[in-house]
Motif scaffolding. Sequence first.
Motif, PDB file in Angstrom:
ATOM      1  N   MET A   1       1.072  -1.111  -0.084  1.00  0.00           N
ATOM      2  CA  MET A   1       0.115   0.218   0.039  1.00  0.00           C
ATOM      3  C   MET A   1       0.954   1.319   0.017  1.00  0.00           C
ATOM      4  O   MET A   1       1.597   1.615   0.847  1.00  0.00           O
ATOM      5  CB  MET A   1      -1.055   0.027   1.279  1.00  0.00           C
ATOM      6  N   ALA A   2       0.543   2.267  -0.767  1.00  0.00           N
ATOM      7  CA  ALA A   2       1.337   3.266  -0.916  1.00  0.00           C
ATOM      8  C   ALA A   2       1.246   4.444   0.271  1.00  0.00           C
ATOM      9  O   ALA A   2      -0.028   4.393   0.701  1.00  0.00           O
ATOM     10  CB  ALA A   2       0.815   4.240  -2.201  1.00  0.00           C
ATOM     11  N   ALA A   3       1.985   4.988   0.581  1.00  0.00           N
ATOM     12  CA  ALA A   3       2.187   5.850   1.861  1.00  0.00           C
ATOM     13  C   ALA A   3       1.332   6.879   1.494  1.00  0.00           C
ATOM     14  O   ALA A   3       1.037   7.377   0.405  1.00  0.00           O
ATOM     15  CB  ALA A   3       3.556   6.015   2.089  1.00  0.00           C
ATOM     16  N   LEU A   4       0.761   7.827   2.625  1.00  0.00           N
ATOM     17  CA  LEU A   4      -0.064   8.806   2.363  1.00  0.00           C
ATOM     18  C   LEU A   4       0.794  10.033   2.021  1.00  0.00           C
ATOM     19  O   LEU A   4       0.403  10.685   0.937  1.00  0.00           O
ATOM     20  CB  LEU A   4      -0.861   9.167   3.508  1.00  0.00           C
ATOM     21  N   LEU A   5       1.810  10.068   2.561  1.00  0.00           N
ATOM     22  CA  LEU A   5       3.051  11.142   2.201  1.00  0.00           C
ATOM     23  C   LEU A   5       4.293  10.613   2.000  1.00  0.00           C
ATOM     24  O   LEU A   5       4.635   9.618   2.753  1.00  0.00           O
ATOM     25  CB  LEU A   5       3.200  12.242   3.340  1.00  0.00           C
ATOM     26  N   GLU A   6       4.702  10.898   0.989  1.00  0.00           N
ATOM     27  CA  GLU A   6       6.075  10.306   0.475  1.00  0.00           C
ATOM     28  C   GLU A   6       7.052  11.239   0.059  1.00  0.00           C
ATOM     29  O   GLU A   6       6.758  12.263  -0.612  1.00  0.00           O
ATOM     30  CB  GLU A   6       5.852   9.322  -0.745  1.00  0.00           C
ATOM     31  N   VAL A   7       8.125  11.411   0.905  1.00  0.00           N
ATOM     32  CA  VAL A   7       9.272  12.359   0.676  1.00  0.00           C
ATOM     33  C   VAL A   7      10.501  11.613   0.384  1.00  0.00           C
ATOM     34  O   VAL A   7      10.964  10.810   0.835  1.00  0.00           O
ATOM     35  CB  VAL A   7       9.425  13.276   1.783  1.00  0.00           C
ATOM     36  N   GLU A   8      10.990  11.733  -0.846  1.00  0.00           N
ATOM     37  CA  GLU A   8      11.908  10.812  -1.621  1.00  0.00           C
ATOM     38  C   GLU A   8      13.133  11.835  -2.003  1.00  0.00           C
ATOM     39  O   GLU A   8      12.965  12.672  -2.964  1.00  0.00           O
ATOM     40  CB  GLU A   8      11.369   9.983  -2.707  1.00  0.00           C
ATOM     41  N   GLY A   9      14.296  11.370  -1.293  1.00  0.00           N
ATOM     42  CA  GLY A   9      15.511  12.204  -1.982  1.00  0.00           C
ATOM     43  C   GLY A   9      15.324  13.630  -2.065  1.00  0.00           C
ATOM     44  O   GLY A   9      16.095  14.345  -3.014  1.00  0.00           O
ATOM     45  N   VAL A  10      14.794  14.334  -1.239  1.00  0.00           N
ATOM     46  CA  VAL A  10      14.574  15.840  -1.467  1.00  0.00           C
ATOM     47  C   VAL A  10      15.674  16.710  -0.804  1.00  0.00           C
ATOM     48  O   VAL A  10      16.259  16.481   0.223  1.00  0.00           O
ATOM     49  CB  VAL A  10      13.212  16.311  -0.469  1.00  0.00           C
ATOM     50  N   THR A  11      16.433  17.540  -1.742  1.00  0.00           N
ATOM     51  CA  THR A  11      17.530  18.532  -1.399  1.00  0.00           C
ATOM     52  C   THR A  11      16.860  19.813  -1.703  1.00  0.00           C
ATOM     53  O   THR A  11      16.230  19.771  -2.712  1.00  0.00           O
ATOM     54  CB  THR A  11      18.644  18.000  -2.028  1.00  0.00           C
ATOM     55  N   GLY A  12      16.981  20.734  -1.076  1.00  0.00           N
ATOM     56  CA  GLY A  12      16.658  22.185  -1.442  1.00  0.00           C
ATOM     57  C   GLY A  12      16.757  23.321  -0.312  1.00  0.00           C
ATOM     58  O   GLY A  12      17.383  23.012   0.794  1.00  0.00           O
ATOM     59  N   ALA A  19      22.565  23.797   0.334  1.00  0.00           N
ATOM     60  CA  ALA A  19      21.381  23.485   0.516  1.00  0.00           C
ATOM     61  C   ALA A  19      20.967  23.321   1.929  1.00  0.00           C
ATOM     62  O   ALA A  19      21.981  22.845   2.718  1.00  0.00           O
ATOM     63  CB  ALA A  19      21.234  22.005  -0.162  1.00  0.00           C
ATOM     64  N   VAL A  20      20.018  23.501   2.486  1.00  0.00           N
ATOM     65  CA  VAL A  20      19.521  23.549   3.998  1.00  0.00           C
ATOM     66  C   VAL A  20      19.180  22.235   4.341  1.00  0.00           C
ATOM     67  O   VAL A  20      19.555  21.668   5.578  1.00  0.00           O
ATOM     68  CB  VAL A  20      18.212  24.539   4.090  1.00  0.00           C
ATOM     69  N   ILE A  21      18.434  21.505   3.427  1.00  0.00           N
ATOM     70  CA  ILE A  21      18.195  19.987   3.630  1.00  0.00           C
ATOM     71  C   ILE A  21      18.724  19.223   2.704  1.00  0.00           C
ATOM     72  O   ILE A  21      18.913  19.894   1.264  1.00  0.00           O
ATOM     73  CB  ILE A  21      16.641  19.714   3.878  1.00  0.00           C
ATOM     74  N   GLU A  22      19.292  17.864   2.761  1.00  0.00           N
ATOM     75  CA  GLU A  22      19.897  17.023   1.767  1.00  0.00           C
ATOM     76  C   GLU A  22      19.556  15.747   1.995  1.00  0.00           C
ATOM     77  O   GLU A  22      19.366  15.333   2.963  1.00  0.00           O
ATOM     78  CB  GLU A  22      21.381  17.427   2.126  1.00  0.00           C
ATOM     79  N   ASP A  23      18.928  15.100   0.840  1.00  0.00           N
ATOM     80  CA  ASP A  23      18.557  13.917   0.763  1.00  0.00           C
ATOM     81  C   ASP A  23      17.446  13.304   1.675  1.00  0.00           C
ATOM     82  O   ASP A  23      17.778  12.412   2.527  1.00  0.00           O
ATOM     83  CB  ASP A  23      19.811  12.981   0.480  1.00  0.00           C
ATOM     84  N   ILE A  24      16.580  14.142   1.813  1.00  0.00           N
ATOM     85  CA  ILE A  24      15.539  13.756   2.856  1.00  0.00           C
ATOM     86  C   ILE A  24      14.510  12.894   2.392  1.00  0.00           C
ATOM     87  O   ILE A  24      14.005  13.076   1.248  1.00  0.00           O
ATOM     88  CB  ILE A  24      14.878  14.940   3.217  1.00  0.00           C
ATOM     89  N   SER A  25      14.398  11.644   2.989  1.00  0.00           N
ATOM     90  CA  SER A  25      13.565  10.640   2.750  1.00  0.00           C
ATOM     91  C   SER A  25      12.791  10.081   3.742  1.00  0.00           C
ATOM     92  O   SER A  25      13.397   9.606   5.037  1.00  0.00           O
ATOM     93  CB  SER A  25      14.310   9.436   2.017  1.00  0.00           C
ATOM     94  N   PHE A  26      11.448  10.112   3.837  1.00  0.00           N
ATOM     95  CA  PHE A  26      10.462   9.452   4.772  1.00  0.00           C
ATOM     96  C   PHE A  26       9.204   9.332   4.348  1.00  0.00           C
ATOM     97  O   PHE A  26       8.700   9.795   3.210  1.00  0.00           O
ATOM     98  CB  PHE A  26      10.760  10.195   6.191  1.00  0.00           C
ATOM     99  N   HIS A  27       8.358   8.570   4.968  1.00  0.00           N
ATOM    100  CA  HIS A  27       6.996   8.492   4.560  1.00  0.00           C
ATOM    101  C   HIS A  27       5.883   8.560   5.751  1.00  0.00           C
ATOM    102  O   HIS A  27       6.592   8.224   7.058  1.00  0.00           O
ATOM    103  CB  HIS A  27       6.693   7.190   3.656  1.00  0.00           C
ATOM    104  N   ILE A  28       4.802   8.835   5.305  1.00  0.00           N
ATOM    105  CA  ILE A  28       3.767   8.791   6.576  1.00  0.00           C
ATOM    106  C   ILE A  28       2.836   7.877   5.932  1.00  0.00           C
ATOM    107  O   ILE A  28       1.978   8.306   5.065  1.00  0.00           O
ATOM    108  CB  ILE A  28       3.320  10.000   7.094  1.00  0.00           C
ATOM    109  N   GLN A  29       2.298   6.763   6.708  1.00  0.00           N
ATOM    110  CA  GLN A  29       0.826   6.162   6.424  1.00  0.00           C
ATOM    111  C   GLN A  29      -0.184   6.632   7.115  1.00  0.00           C
ATOM    112  O   GLN A  29      -0.161   7.398   7.826  1.00  0.00           O
ATOM    113  CB  GLN A  29       1.362   4.638   6.944  1.00  0.00           C
ATOM    114  N   GLU A  30      -1.275   6.136   6.827  1.00  0.00           N
ATOM    115  CA  GLU A  30      -2.578   6.462   7.448  1.00  0.00           C
ATOM    116  C   GLU A  30      -2.309   5.933   8.842  1.00  0.00           C
ATOM    117  O   GLU A  30      -1.934   4.911   9.070  1.00  0.00           O
ATOM    118  CB  GLU A  30      -3.655   5.548   6.531  1.00  0.00           C
ATOM    119  N   SER A 156      -6.903  14.138   4.874  1.00  0.00           N
ATOM    120  CA  SER A 156      -6.328  12.897   5.121  1.00  0.00           C
ATOM    121  C   SER A 156      -4.928  13.119   5.557  1.00  0.00           C
ATOM    122  O   SER A 156      -4.362  12.074   6.327  1.00  0.00           O
ATOM    123  CB  SER A 156      -6.201  12.121   3.601  1.00  0.00           C
ATOM    124  N   LEU A 157      -4.448  14.395   5.472  1.00  0.00           N
ATOM    125  CA  LEU A 157      -3.194  14.408   6.013  1.00  0.00           C
ATOM    126  C   LEU A 157      -2.789  15.706   6.788  1.00  0.00           C
ATOM    127  O   LEU A 157      -3.460  16.951   6.372  1.00  0.00           O
ATOM    128  CB  LEU A 157      -2.018  14.601   5.065  1.00  0.00           C
TER     129      LEU A 157
END
Length: 245
Positions: A1-12, A19-30, A156-157
Amino acid sequence: MAALLEVEGVTGGYVSSRAVIEDISFHIQEREIVALIGLNGAGKSTIIKHILGLLEPREGEIRIAGKTFSGSPETYRHTFGYIPESPIYYDELTLWEHLELAAMSYGLDKKVFAERVQPLLKEFRMEEARDRFPRQFSKGMRQKLMIMMALMVQPSLYIVDEPILGLDPLGIRTLLTWLERCKEQGAGILMSTHILATAEKYCDRFIILHKGRIKAQGTLDELRRITGMPNHSLDDIYLHLVEGE
């Protein structure tokens, strides 16, 4: 099941070409509350701004319910509710008119609005303030307005940024009770907080951010295994991880 929120490899979030944030990855399920924890300047607010669509990642991608901000901005915005650290309000609108505006923005009809708004006013003890202007409120009352606007639309989030700052003890208890209720009803919640004892009690997982990178993430038991601190609190684990540098 896909996560509700998906953050994948975010740099910005660039400052002076860094970069203030580098290679940020995490998820949140229901049905889970996840705490985002870090020192001031660690990048928590930058991550939240990327999720809200206020900043565009230089690298990586963010999806809510499979949608990206760039692909469908309007649909994306309606998938989450946001409770900011500092209240944002209109001087010329009363508390009630703020709630009506939020309902219209999310397309709630009048019957649904009426059903949802009264319990919020009662439990947050804001019934007598419904026709007053936020400039007449204390900081805690303004924060309650932001909280009620987000909870009323039942997204939902939820993105919750330092939600208990300025709230009195009864307000804190009411908010946490509502967030637990939202979780039970299927919502996912990302909560940025410095109050680690509260996070440990109410959150299912933890993301520890340090100097723009994720230092560790997981349940409390998983963090205890990672750090080799089997009987320690979240506060102890957090300090161990960030003071090690």
